[in-house]
Design an enzyme around this catalytic site. Structure first.
Site, PDB file in Angstrom:
ATOM      1  N   GLY A 108      -8.186 -41.249  -7.372  1.00 58.38           N
ATOM      2  CA  GLY A 108      -8.851 -40.997  -6.089  1.00 58.38           C
ATOM      3  C   GLY A 108     -10.293 -40.595  -6.342  1.00 58.38           C
ATOM      4  O   GLY A 108     -10.767 -39.574  -5.844  1.00 58.38           O
ATOM      5  N   SER A 157     -13.336 -42.068  -5.729  1.00 56.71           N
ATOM      6  CA  SER A 157     -14.487 -42.721  -5.112  1.00 56.71           C
ATOM      7  C   SER A 157     -15.132 -41.979  -3.947  1.00 56.71           C
ATOM      8  O   SER A 157     -16.262 -42.321  -3.553  1.00 56.71           O
ATOM      9  CB  SER A 157     -14.063 -44.117  -4.633  1.00 56.71           C
ATOM     10  OG  SER A 157     -12.934 -44.016  -3.797  1.00 56.71           O
ATOM     11  N   GLY A 192     -15.067 -37.983  -1.432  1.00 57.06           N
ATOM     12  CA  GLY A 192     -14.565 -36.625  -1.221  1.00 57.06           C
ATOM     13  C   GLY A 192     -14.427 -35.802  -2.500  1.00 57.06           C
ATOM     14  O   GLY A 192     -15.306 -35.809  -3.374  1.00 57.06           O
ATOM     15  N   TYR A 193     -13.309 -35.081  -2.578  1.00 52.17           N
ATOM     16  CA  TYR A 193     -13.106 -34.161  -3.702  1.00 52.17           C
ATOM     17  C   TYR A 193     -12.927 -34.883  -5.037  1.00 52.17           C
ATOM     18  O   TYR A 193     -13.282 -34.352  -6.089  1.00 52.17           O
ATOM     19  CB  TYR A 193     -11.890 -33.269  -3.414  1.00 52.17           C
ATOM     20  CG  TYR A 193     -12.239 -32.079  -2.540  1.00 52.17           C
ATOM     21  CD1 TYR A 193     -13.244 -31.196  -2.923  1.00 52.17           C
ATOM     22  CD2 TYR A 193     -11.560 -31.817  -1.347  1.00 52.17           C
ATOM     23  CE1 TYR A 193     -13.570 -30.096  -2.147  1.00 52.17           C
ATOM     24  CE2 TYR A 193     -11.887 -30.723  -0.563  1.00 52.17           C
ATOM     25  CZ  TYR A 193     -12.889 -29.852  -0.974  1.00 52.17           C
ATOM     26  OH  TYR A 193     -13.216 -28.761  -0.206  1.00 52.17           O
ATOM     27  N   PHE A 252      -9.102 -47.068  -4.229  1.00 49.29           N
ATOM     28  CA  PHE A 252      -8.622 -48.187  -3.421  1.00 49.29           C
ATOM     29  C   PHE A 252      -9.723 -48.503  -2.427  1.00 49.29           C
ATOM     30  O   PHE A 252      -9.790 -47.918  -1.351  1.00 49.29           O
ATOM     31  CB  PHE A 252      -7.343 -47.736  -2.717  1.00 49.29           C
ATOM     32  CG  PHE A 252      -6.445 -48.850  -2.283  1.00 49.29           C
ATOM     33  CD1 PHE A 252      -6.173 -49.905  -3.120  1.00 49.29           C
ATOM     34  CD2 PHE A 252      -5.851 -48.835  -1.032  1.00 49.29           C
ATOM     35  CE1 PHE A 252      -5.321 -50.936  -2.731  1.00 49.29           C
ATOM     36  CE2 PHE A 252      -5.003 -49.862  -0.625  1.00 49.29           C
ATOM     37  CZ  PHE A 252      -4.743 -50.917  -1.476  1.00 49.29           C
ATOM     38  N   GLU A 253     -10.632 -49.385  -2.823  1.00 46.24           N
ATOM     39  CA  GLU A 253     -11.819 -49.627  -1.999  1.00 46.24           C
ATOM     40  C   GLU A 253     -12.022 -51.125  -1.789  1.00 46.24           C
ATOM     41  O   GLU A 253     -11.536 -51.942  -2.571  1.00 46.24           O
ATOM     42  CB  GLU A 253     -13.059 -49.030  -2.685  1.00 46.24           C
ATOM     43  CG  GLU A 253     -12.966 -47.524  -2.945  1.00 46.24           C
ATOM     44  CD  GLU A 253     -12.912 -46.686  -1.671  1.00 46.24           C
ATOM     45  OE1 GLU A 253     -13.246 -47.209  -0.590  1.00 46.24           O
ATOM     46  OE2 GLU A 253     -12.529 -45.499  -1.753  1.00 46.24           O
ATOM     47  N   ALA A 280      -2.900 -46.932  -6.668  1.00 41.19           N
ATOM     48  CA  ALA A 280      -2.516 -45.927  -7.667  1.00 41.19           C
ATOM     49  C   ALA A 280      -1.033 -45.589  -7.609  1.00 41.19           C
ATOM     50  O   ALA A 280      -0.487 -45.037  -8.570  1.00 41.19           O
ATOM     51  CB  ALA A 280      -3.344 -44.662  -7.453  1.00 41.19           C
ATOM     52  N   TYR A 290      -4.672 -28.211   0.714  1.00 42.59           N
ATOM     53  CA  TYR A 290      -5.322 -27.362   1.701  1.00 42.59           C
ATOM     54  C   TYR A 290      -4.247 -26.440   2.266  1.00 42.59           C
ATOM     55  O   TYR A 290      -3.179 -26.917   2.663  1.00 42.59           O
ATOM     56  CB  TYR A 290      -5.959 -28.196   2.824  1.00 42.59           C
ATOM     57  CG  TYR A 290      -6.591 -27.343   3.894  1.00 42.59           C
ATOM     58  CD1 TYR A 290      -7.738 -26.605   3.618  1.00 42.59           C
ATOM     59  CD2 TYR A 290      -6.020 -27.242   5.159  1.00 42.59           C
ATOM     60  CE1 TYR A 290      -8.303 -25.785   4.582  1.00 42.59           C
ATOM     61  CE2 TYR A 290      -6.590 -26.431   6.129  1.00 42.59           C
ATOM     62  CZ  TYR A 290      -7.731 -25.699   5.833  1.00 42.59           C
ATOM     63  OH  TYR A 290      -8.289 -24.882   6.789  1.00 42.59           O
ATOM     64  N   TYR A 317      -1.278 -28.145  10.168  1.00 41.35           N
ATOM     65  CA  TYR A 317      -1.478 -28.515   8.755  1.00 41.35           C
ATOM     66  C   TYR A 317      -0.488 -27.767   7.842  1.00 41.35           C
ATOM     67  O   TYR A 317       0.520 -28.329   7.434  1.00 41.35           O
ATOM     68  CB  TYR A 317      -2.945 -28.270   8.326  1.00 41.35           C
ATOM     69  CG  TYR A 317      -3.268 -29.071   7.085  1.00 41.35           C
ATOM     70  CD1 TYR A 317      -4.051 -30.216   7.135  1.00 41.35           C
ATOM     71  CD2 TYR A 317      -2.739 -28.706   5.829  1.00 41.35           C
ATOM     72  CE1 TYR A 317      -4.301 -30.973   6.007  1.00 41.35           C
ATOM     73  CE2 TYR A 317      -2.989 -29.463   4.692  1.00 41.35           C
ATOM     74  CZ  TYR A 317      -3.771 -30.576   4.788  1.00 41.35           C
ATOM     75  OH  TYR A 317      -4.007 -31.323   3.656  1.00 41.35           O
TER      76      TYR A 317
HETATM   77  P1  NAD Z   1     -10.837 -38.895   0.647  1.00 43.24           P
HETATM   78  O1  NAD Z   1     -10.288 -39.733   1.734  1.00 43.24           O
HETATM   79  O2  NAD Z   1     -12.305 -38.623   0.624  1.00 43.24           O
HETATM   80  O3  NAD Z   1     -10.481 -39.560  -0.803  1.00 43.24           O
HETATM   81  C1  NAD Z   1      -9.282 -40.208  -1.063  1.00 43.24           C
HETATM   82  C2  NAD Z   1      -9.377 -40.990  -2.378  1.00 43.24           C
HETATM   83  O4  NAD Z   1      -8.091 -41.595  -2.618  1.00 43.24           O
HETATM   84  C3  NAD Z   1     -10.396 -42.150  -2.370  1.00 43.24           C
HETATM   85  O5  NAD Z   1     -10.995 -42.242  -3.657  1.00 43.24           O
HETATM   86  C4  NAD Z   1      -9.526 -43.386  -2.133  1.00 43.24           C
HETATM   87  O6  NAD Z   1     -10.066 -44.599  -2.643  1.00 43.24           O
HETATM   88  C5  NAD Z   1      -8.277 -42.978  -2.910  1.00 43.24           C
HETATM   89  N1  NAD Z   1      -7.069 -43.690  -2.520  1.00 43.24           N
HETATM   90  C6  NAD Z   1      -6.439 -43.675  -1.310  1.00 43.24           C
HETATM   91  N2  NAD Z   1      -5.321 -44.424  -1.361  1.00 43.24           N
HETATM   92  C7  NAD Z   1      -5.229 -44.908  -2.635  1.00 43.24           C
HETATM   93  C8  NAD Z   1      -4.313 -45.757  -3.311  1.00 43.24           C
HETATM   94  N3  NAD Z   1      -3.216 -46.221  -2.730  1.00 43.24           N
HETATM   95  N4  NAD Z   1      -4.578 -46.074  -4.602  1.00 43.24           N
HETATM   96  C9  NAD Z   1      -5.701 -45.631  -5.231  1.00 43.24           C
HETATM   97  N5  NAD Z   1      -6.576 -44.792  -4.653  1.00 43.24           N
HETATM   98  C10 NAD Z   1      -6.357 -44.455  -3.364  1.00 43.24           C
HETATM   99  O7  NAD Z   1      -9.986 -37.570   0.639  1.00 43.24           O
HETATM  100  P2  NAD Z   1     -10.284 -36.038   0.283  1.00 43.24           P
HETATM  101  O8  NAD Z   1     -10.466 -35.291   1.527  1.00 43.24           O
HETATM  102  O9  NAD Z   1     -11.276 -35.913  -0.827  1.00 43.24           O
HETATM  103  O10 NAD Z   1      -8.844 -35.618  -0.268  1.00 43.24           O
HETATM  104  C11 NAD Z   1      -8.493 -35.588  -1.616  1.00 43.24           C
HETATM  105  C12 NAD Z   1      -7.436 -34.515  -1.818  1.00 43.24           C
HETATM  106  O11 NAD Z   1      -8.012 -33.248  -1.490  1.00 43.24           O
HETATM  107  C13 NAD Z   1      -6.215 -34.696  -0.900  1.00 43.24           C
HETATM  108  O12 NAD Z   1      -5.059 -34.328  -1.607  1.00 43.24           O
HETATM  109  C14 NAD Z   1      -6.491 -33.698   0.211  1.00 43.24           C
HETATM  110  O13 NAD Z   1      -5.328 -33.254   0.846  1.00 43.24           O
HETATM  111  C15 NAD Z   1      -7.163 -32.581  -0.569  1.00 43.24           C
HETATM  112  N6  NAD Z   1      -7.942 -31.632   0.249  1.00 43.24           N
HETATM  113  C16 NAD Z   1      -8.814 -32.065   1.201  1.00 43.24           C
HETATM  114  C17 NAD Z   1      -9.483 -31.129   1.997  1.00 43.24           C
HETATM  115  C18 NAD Z   1     -10.451 -31.544   3.072  1.00 43.24           C
HETATM  116  O14 NAD Z   1     -10.789 -30.735   3.934  1.00 43.24           O
HETATM  117  N7  NAD Z   1     -10.949 -32.747   3.044  1.00 43.24           N
HETATM  118  C19 NAD Z   1      -9.294 -29.752   1.780  1.00 43.24           C
HETATM  119  C20 NAD Z   1      -8.453 -29.348   0.759  1.00 43.24           C
HETATM  120  C21 NAD Z   1      -7.760 -30.290  -0.008  1.00 43.24           C
END
Ligand code: NAD
Length: 392
Positions: free
Chosen positions: A48, A50, A52-53, A74-75, A112, A225, A235
């Site tokens: 994951g 590409s 966010g976190y 997955f882009e 993935a 989260y 949530y």
């Molecule tokens: P995001 O949507 O920005 O990133 C998701 C990533 O997963 C991307 O790189 C995407 O390409 C990849 N992805 C999705 N489906 C896929 C697949 N089938 N195969 C390969 N790659 C795939 O999300 P985010 O908010 O950064 O979340 C990442 C984690 O952080 C999650 O577990 C989320 O619950 C957690 N989180 C998020 C927050 C928030 O407020 N955004 C807070 C705390 C924790």
């Protein structure tokens, strides 16, 4: 092509390559500005990677600690007529910067959750890296195909136990209104756990260890989260929260199964932020708009990169990490402490359609939302003709 944002509901269906590259550069600059970060990872797998976190984790690994990074995402690639996804452009920009800094960076684009991707990653690690010493699990997906049965599971965002009525903000219609959410049934809870729970994280670690590509003492973390009372009904104590609880089970299972290799698995709890995943969750845009107002006033506001830099320094590679009773790393204290939550709750109770923009930092939320797709970035000319065809 002149690229302007095309917003549909809670997503933006296009992305700006130059804007995405600028946002990646800003995150790299932030990490490099922190100076010597001490000991850290050397060879990192980011699932994951590409947006966010996960993207912030990749940037921190590479530009904070000089690590080689292998990413999975997955882009969608761009075409002559349609832009690529933001994660595509972010990855292209990351590769470009990593190459210029002489850092190994490879990315595999595909599912993935599949066994085929796990094998591809193993082959790539064997060929290029030998072993990895950190595995970041940062997938956020609405569905998952079970690699053994081929069954497709879909996640739902619903309360558990009883119906729940709360305020929400519809970003599309600029409307604060009540939303009533019916409770999930057992099947919906099971499906959500299948998608966002710990099963796939465990499968990854099993496959990597069986293939001999995990270094002794390898660290791994999956992001969660937890939040507080305002977000619990939708949530923490809802379907997605049930899935996240399953990550705690998976962390213990990984530690037990891979103790001979001294693998160290923890769930890391991070703060709420605008990402593609969080903007899809009802109530979160309202909560995050108020949270941003309060944390900016308190001087504690952080984005993905600040959170992850802190996680690496204080927890993953810190000498005295803060762990909670579930053995989780906690980076969410500046959001979830009682004082901050009380101020947010005060605003939450007052907020109406009429005063929403005054009480909240929706302007800040919207700005961050646009930046996820490379828009509203200072210094980028959005009237310029740009080539959408960018390769890695
Ligand atoms: P995001 O949507 O920005 O990133 C998701 C990533 O997963 C991307 O790189 C995407 O390409 C990849 N992805 C999705 N489906 C896929 C697949 N089938 N195969 C390969 N790659 C795939 O999300 P985010 O908010 O950064 O979340 C990442 C984690 O952080 C999650 O577990 C989320 O619950 C957690 N989180 C998020 C927050 C928030 O407020 N955004 C807070 C705390 C924790």
């Amino acid at each position: 092509m002149v690229i302007q944002p095309k917003i549909r509901g809670f997503i933006c269906t296009n992305a700006h390559p130059v804007g995405c590259a600028a946002v990646v550069s800003e995150q790299i600059d932030y990490i490099q500005g922190l100076g010597d970060l001490g000991d850290g990872p050397k060879k990192v797998l980011v699932l994951g990677c590409s947006t966010g976190y996960g993207l912030a984790s990749r940037i921190t690994s590479a530009f904070g600690y000089g690590a080689a990074t292998l990413g999975v995402c997955f882009e969608k690639a761009p075409t002559e007529r349609k832009t690529g996804t933001a994660g595509w452009y972010n990855t292209a920009a990351f590769h470009h910067k990593a190459k210029a800094a002489d850092l190994y960076a490879e990315t595999l684009n595909g599912d993935a959750f599949s066994a085929a991707m796990k094998q591809e990653v193993i082959d790539k690690i064997k060929a290029d890296l030998g072993q990895v010493d950190l595995v970041i699990y940062s997938l956020a997906a609405p569905r998952r195909t079970d690699p053994v049965t081929g069954e497709v599971y879909k996640s739902t965002l619903k309360p558990v136990g009883q119906a729940y009525t709360t305020k929400t903000y519809d970003t599309d219609k600029d409307l604060v209104h009540d939303v009533s959410l019916e409770p999930a049934n057992d099947d919906e809870i099971f499906n959500t756990v299948k998608v966002m729970g710990g099963e796939d994280w465990e499968l990854w670690l099993d496959a990597l260890s069986e293939a001999g590509v995990l270094a002794e003492g390898c660290k791994t973390t999956a992001y969660t989260y937890i939040g507080k009372e305002l977000t619990w009904p939708i949530y923490g104590q809802a379907t997605i929260g049930k899935a996240k609880e399953d990550l705690d089970r998976a962390a213990s299972a990984i530690n037990d199964k891979l103790s001979a290799l001294s693998v160290d698995a923890h769930v890391s709890s991070l703060k709420a932020l605008v990402t593609q995943a969080s903007s899809a969750i009802p109530v979160m845009p309202l909560y995050i708009s108020l949270l941003y107002r309060v944390m900016k006033n308190e001087g504690t506001h952080e984005g993905c990169i600040e959170q992850i830099a802190g996680l690496y320094k204080d927890c993953l590679y810190g000498s005295e990490p803060t762990l909670d009773e579930q053995n989780r790393y906690r980076m969410d204290g500046k959001e979830t402490n009682d004082d901050t939550q009380a101020v947010i709750k005060g605003l939450w109770d007052q907020v109406t359609q009429d005063n929403f923009h005054e009480l909240s930092d929706y302007a800040g939320y919207h700005h961050e939302f646009l930046r996820l797709f490379g828009f509203d970035v200072a210094g980028v000319d959005y009237d310029a003709d740009v080539d959408p065809l960018v390769n890695w």
